[in-house]
Design a protein around this motif. Structure first.
Motif, short mmCIF file in Angstrom:
data_model
loop_
_atom_site.label_atom_id
_atom_site.label_comp_id
_atom_site.label_asym_id
_atom_site.label_seq_id
_atom_site.Cartn_x
_atom_site.Cartn_y
_atom_site.Cartn_z
N UNK A 1 11.37 -20.94 1.14
CA UNK A 1 10.72 -19.74 1.67
C UNK A 1 11.18 -19.48 3.11
N UNK A 2 11.32 -20.55 3.89
CA UNK A 2 11.77 -20.39 5.27
C UNK A 2 13.18 -19.82 5.32
N UNK A 3 14.03 -20.27 4.43
CA UNK A 3 15.41 -19.75 4.37
C UNK A 3 15.44 -18.28 3.99
N UNK A 4 14.47 -17.83 3.21
CA UNK A 4 14.44 -16.43 2.79
C UNK A 4 14.29 -15.48 3.98
N UNK A 5 13.61 -15.94 5.03
CA UNK A 5 13.34 -15.08 6.19
C UNK A 5 14.63 -14.56 6.80
N UNK A 6 15.61 -15.42 6.92
CA UNK A 6 16.88 -15.02 7.56
C UNK A 6 17.98 -14.73 6.55
N UNK A 7 17.61 -14.57 5.30
CA UNK A 7 18.57 -14.24 4.25
C UNK A 7 18.57 -12.72 4.04
N UNK A 8 19.65 -12.09 4.47
CA UNK A 8 19.73 -10.62 4.38
C UNK A 8 19.71 -10.13 2.93
N UNK A 9 20.05 -10.99 1.98
CA UNK A 9 20.10 -10.59 0.58
C UNK A 9 18.80 -10.89 -0.16
N UNK A 10 17.84 -11.49 0.51
CA UNK A 10 16.60 -11.91 -0.16
C UNK A 10 15.79 -10.72 -0.64
N UNK A 11 15.13 -10.91 -1.76
CA UNK A 11 14.23 -9.88 -2.28
C UNK A 11 13.00 -9.76 -1.36
N UNK B 1 9.98 -8.56 -1.83
CA UNK B 1 8.71 -8.98 -2.41
C UNK B 1 8.56 -10.48 -2.43
N UNK B 2 9.63 -11.18 -2.82
CA UNK B 2 9.60 -12.64 -2.85
C UNK B 2 9.46 -13.19 -1.44
N UNK B 3 10.15 -12.56 -0.49
CA UNK B 3 10.05 -13.01 0.90
C UNK B 3 8.61 -12.86 1.40
N UNK B 4 7.95 -11.77 1.06
CA UNK B 4 6.57 -11.57 1.50
C UNK B 4 5.65 -12.64 0.94
N UNK B 5 5.87 -12.99 -0.33
CA UNK B 5 5.07 -14.07 -0.93
C UNK B 5 5.32 -15.37 -0.19
N UNK B 6 6.61 -15.63 0.12
CA UNK B 6 6.95 -16.85 0.84
C UNK B 6 6.30 -16.91 2.21
N UNK B 7 6.32 -15.81 2.93
CA UNK B 7 5.71 -15.78 4.27
C UNK B 7 4.21 -16.03 4.17
N UNK B 8 3.58 -15.46 3.18
CA UNK B 8 2.14 -15.66 2.99
C UNK B 8 1.83 -17.14 2.79
N UNK B 9 2.66 -17.81 1.98
CA UNK B 9 2.47 -19.25 1.76
C UNK B 9 2.77 -20.04 3.03
N UNK B 10 3.85 -19.68 3.72
CA UNK B 10 4.22 -20.38 4.95
C UNK B 10 3.13 -20.30 6.01
N UNK B 11 2.45 -19.16 6.07
CA UNK B 11 1.36 -19.00 7.05
C UNK B 11 0.26 -20.04 6.84
N UNK B 12 0.10 -20.48 5.60
CA UNK B 12 -0.92 -21.48 5.30
C UNK B 12 -0.43 -22.90 5.56
N UNK B 13 0.88 -23.03 5.79
CA UNK B 13 1.47 -24.36 6.02
C UNK B 13 2.38 -24.32 7.24
N UNK B 14 1.95 -23.57 8.25
CA UNK B 14 2.81 -23.30 9.41
C UNK B 14 3.22 -24.57 10.15
N UNK B 15 2.33 -25.51 10.31
CA UNK B 15 2.68 -26.74 11.03
C UNK B 15 3.76 -27.53 10.30
N UNK B 16 3.72 -27.50 8.99
CA UNK B 16 4.69 -28.26 8.20
C UNK B 16 6.11 -27.71 8.32
#
Length: 267
Positions: free
Chosen positions: A129-139, A141-156
């Motif tokens: 999910x972290x890699x999706x943030x800087x992936x210009x080709x990433x979908x 919608x999938x990136x948004x889901x990933x960011x939502x999950x990352x927000x819950x595990x930000x310290x990790x």
């Protein structure tokens, strides 16, 4: 692969033809759908060697459940809700879902897998999910889901995100900041927020992130912006300052501000 959704659709059509005189309107048919689905899912089907749709999925092990889900995502197809429900009940499917997110080229399958992991309360492949943030080709919608999950595990995931900042563009830095404000305080996050806010782009959003982060050292920058911002920006900057415990006197006249007029007309 047997098309469960199409079979259910045919089942409903046959039921409707036999019972249409009993229905007063189409809403009644809509209300009957859960009952019809339950009945259909438990009736034996010749196409499934006499098994009901429900029983069919209960006779499949975890790896094959994931394979069926993946194949059901090809083209215009979608996995049966019975299949997805069964996957959430089989804990061994979680690793298969994580592997799918790592290796599949199918965005639909990866998106469904991510949502299922959340529903199952299982761990996610945070690094992907972290890699999706800087992936210009990433979908998106999938990136948004990933960011939502990352927000819950930000310290990790914070170290990986800090390492990504130097090579990220401003939009990507904004997404990284959206995650990092949920992690423990770090001067690198504060510097990133100050850079984003000072860019003058998407000021309301970045002001909101500053307020959420709650580092009072950002208040001085926010206070200075109150004198020149438009009304939409003013509202979010004021909210951010107040979340940090500061006070803003409403002394500016926004009568001629187009955002002010638009927002007041809506109210």
């Amino acid at each position: 692969m047997f098309d469960f959704d199409k079979n259910f659709e045919e089942y409903v059509i046959k039921w409707y033809e036999a019972h249409r005189d009993e229905l007063e309107n189409e809403d009644e048919l809509e209300d009957k759908m859960p009952e019809l689905y339950e009945k259909w899912s438990n009736e034996p089907l010749e196409q499934l060697s006499g098994l009901s749709p429900h029983a069919f999925f209960y006779n499949i092990d975890a790896p094959d459940l994931i394979k069926i889900m993946t194949s059901s995502c090809e083209g215009e197809q979608n996995p049966s809700s019975l299949l997805l429900d069964r996957i959430t009940e089989v804990r061994e499917c979680a690793q298969g879902l994580r592997d799918l997110i790592r290796t599949s080229q199918c965005v639909k399958a990866k998106t469904i897998a991510a949502n299922l992991l959340t529903e199952m309360d299982e761990s996610h492949p945070l690094d992907v999910y972290a890699d999706l943030i800087c992936d210009e080709t990433a979908d998106e919608g999938l990136r948004e889901i990933g960011i939502e999950v990352l927000c819950e595990h930000a310290d990790e995931i914070s170290d990986k995100l800090y390492n990504a900042v130097p090579n990220a563009n401003m939009a990507q830095k904004g997404m990284i900041a959206e995650v990092l404000v949920n992690a423990k305080h770090d001067d690198r996050t504060l510097r990133l927020l100050e850079e984003l806010f000072s860019s003058g782009d998407n000021v309301p959003f970045y002001a909101g992130l500053m307020g959420k982060y709650g580092d009072e050292r950002a208040a001085a920058m926010l206070y200075r912006a109150l004198d020149t911002c438009n009304y939409m920006e003013y509202v979010e900057i004021k909210n951010a300052i107040e979340r940090m415990g500061g006070v803003v006197e409403d002394s500016r006249d926004f009568t001629d501000d187009p955002y002010y007029r638009a927002m007041k007309s809506i109210e």
